[in-house]
Write an enzyme that holds these catalytic residues in place. Structure first.
Site, PDB file in Angstrom:
ATOM      1  N   TRP A  29     -10.601  -6.758  -1.649  1.00  0.00           N
ATOM      2  CA  TRP A  29     -10.976  -5.324  -1.495  1.00  0.00           C
ATOM      3  C   TRP A  29     -12.322  -5.169  -2.044  1.00  0.00           C
ATOM      4  CZ3 TRP A  29      -8.733  -1.546   1.548  1.00  0.00           C
ATOM      5  CH2 TRP A  29      -9.380  -0.298   1.376  1.00  0.00           C
ATOM      6  N   HIS A  59      -4.697  -6.764  -7.794  1.00  0.00           N
ATOM      7  CA  HIS A  59      -4.386  -6.590  -6.325  1.00  0.00           C
ATOM      8  C   HIS A  59      -4.845  -7.456  -5.306  1.00  0.00           C
ATOM      9  CE1 HIS A  59      -2.698  -2.236  -7.672  1.00  0.00           C
ATOM     10  NE2 HIS A  59      -3.533  -3.040  -8.434  1.00  0.00           N
ATOM     11  N   HIS A  63       0.603  -8.255  -2.909  1.00  0.00           N
ATOM     12  CA  HIS A  63       0.894  -7.573  -4.080  1.00  0.00           C
ATOM     13  C   HIS A  63       1.890  -6.271  -4.173  1.00  0.00           C
ATOM     14  CE1 HIS A  63      -2.653  -5.452  -2.700  1.00  0.00           C
ATOM     15  NE2 HIS A  63      -2.333  -4.344  -3.758  1.00  0.00           N
ATOM     16  N   ASP A  65       2.062  -2.469  -5.629  1.00  0.00           N
ATOM     17  CA  ASP A  65       1.346  -1.188  -6.189  1.00  0.00           C
ATOM     18  C   ASP A  65       2.643  -0.404  -6.946  1.00  0.00           C
ATOM     19  OD1 ASP A  65      -1.037  -1.835  -5.076  1.00  0.00           O
ATOM     20  OD2 ASP A  65      -1.040  -0.038  -3.833  1.00  0.00           O
ATOM     21  N   HIS A  69      -0.642   3.174 -10.459  1.00  0.00           N
ATOM     22  CA  HIS A  69      -1.894   2.822  -9.795  1.00  0.00           C
ATOM     23  C   HIS A  69      -2.630   4.047  -9.771  1.00  0.00           C
ATOM     24  CE1 HIS A  69      -4.896   0.535  -7.477  1.00  0.00           C
ATOM     25  NE2 HIS A  69      -4.156   0.626  -6.216  1.00  0.00           N
ATOM     26  N   HIS A 173      -1.998   6.670  -0.834  1.00  0.00           N
ATOM     27  CA  HIS A 173      -1.173   6.072  -2.015  1.00  0.00           C
ATOM     28  C   HIS A 173      -0.620   7.132  -2.969  1.00  0.00           C
ATOM     29  CE1 HIS A 173      -3.834   2.356  -1.697  1.00  0.00           C
ATOM     30  NE2 HIS A 173      -2.989   1.864  -2.442  1.00  0.00           N
ATOM     31  N   GLU A 185       1.569  -4.477  -0.489  1.00  0.00           N
ATOM     32  CA  GLU A 185       0.418  -4.632   0.360  1.00  0.00           C
ATOM     33  C   GLU A 185      -0.138  -6.314   0.545  1.00  0.00           C
ATOM     34  OE1 GLU A 185      -1.893  -0.495  -0.827  1.00  0.00           O
ATOM     35  OE2 GLU A 185      -2.105  -2.226  -2.119  1.00  0.00           O
TER      36      GLU A 185
END
Ligand SMILES: [Zn+2]
Length: 221
Positions: A29, A59, A63, A65, A69, A173, A185
């Protein structure tokens, strides 16, 4: 070849690895730490064993969350009940090439306590490149609200975020995590047919962390 009774399902189906390999140069990301692995001991260099050091964002790749988070004081990833991400799961095909929308969710007839993995157009393209793709299929805020009301227990998506790039991702989220939905994710569902599966997905037990890399596997039931 006869099915291995320990490794395969009751009817001989094989486990499918839906996690992505962690390796140097892989996509991350934008702004997150990149994944790095290197040998600190190497038998080729005269050491008695091979030993690697890794550095990564929590992440990276496939992974989980945790609520923490996006929620102050929320549960951390090591507090995830072990049965959240292990058990029956449904792979749902998403046809929209931009967003997972409430309209499409309506057709999936979500059930309470269900584990849902969304297979979108992402799976066929995003993992073929190490570059970050901004135009991946993500969950709209409105669809996140539908999911939150549905009482599903876990959702999985096939790129690095449930929310889109460049705005709105935080809301998606927050809506999901505040509803008590755990998020996976970075799945690769290429080659996985929509349908019912057994899922095993266990994030590393990172104490107090808001997320952790995970290995995720599926087999048909
Ligand atoms: Zn994440």
């Amino acid at each position: 070849m006869p099915a291995c009774p320990r490794c395969d399902g009751p009817t001989g189906e094989k486990w499918i690895d839906i996690s992505v390999p962690l390796r140097n140069g892989m996509v991350h990301w934008p702004g997150d730490p990149r994944f790095e692995i290197h040998r600190v001991k190497d038998m080729e260099g005269g050491d008695s064993a091979n030993l690697s050091s890794i550095a990564m964002g929590a992440h990276s790749g496939t992974h989980v969350d945790a609520p923490l988070h996006f929620i102050r004081g929320g549960a951390s990833v090591d507090a995830m009940p072990l049965d959240v991400a292990t058990g029956r799961a449904r792979v749902v095909a998403i046809l929209d090439n931009a967003r997972i929308t409430p309209e499409e969710l309506r057709e999936t007839a979500l059930r309470r306590e269900e584990r849902i993995l969304f297979k979108t157009a992402n799976s066929g393209r995003v993992w073929k490149t190490d570059s970050f793709l901004e135009d991946f299929v993500s969950i709209s805020t409105e669809a996140a609200e539908v999911l939150a009301r549905s009482g599903v227990r876990l959702i999985g998506v096939d790129y690095l975020s449930v929310g889109g790039f460049g705005g709105g991702g935080s809301d998606v989220h927050r809506v999901l995590l505040e509803a008590g939905i755990w998020i996976v994710e970075g799945l690769n569902l290429r080659g996985v047919e929509p349908g019912e599966y057994e899922l095993v997905c266990l994030p590393l037990r990172l104490e107090g962390a808001e997320g952790a890399p995970a290995r995720a596997i599926l087999r048909p039931v």
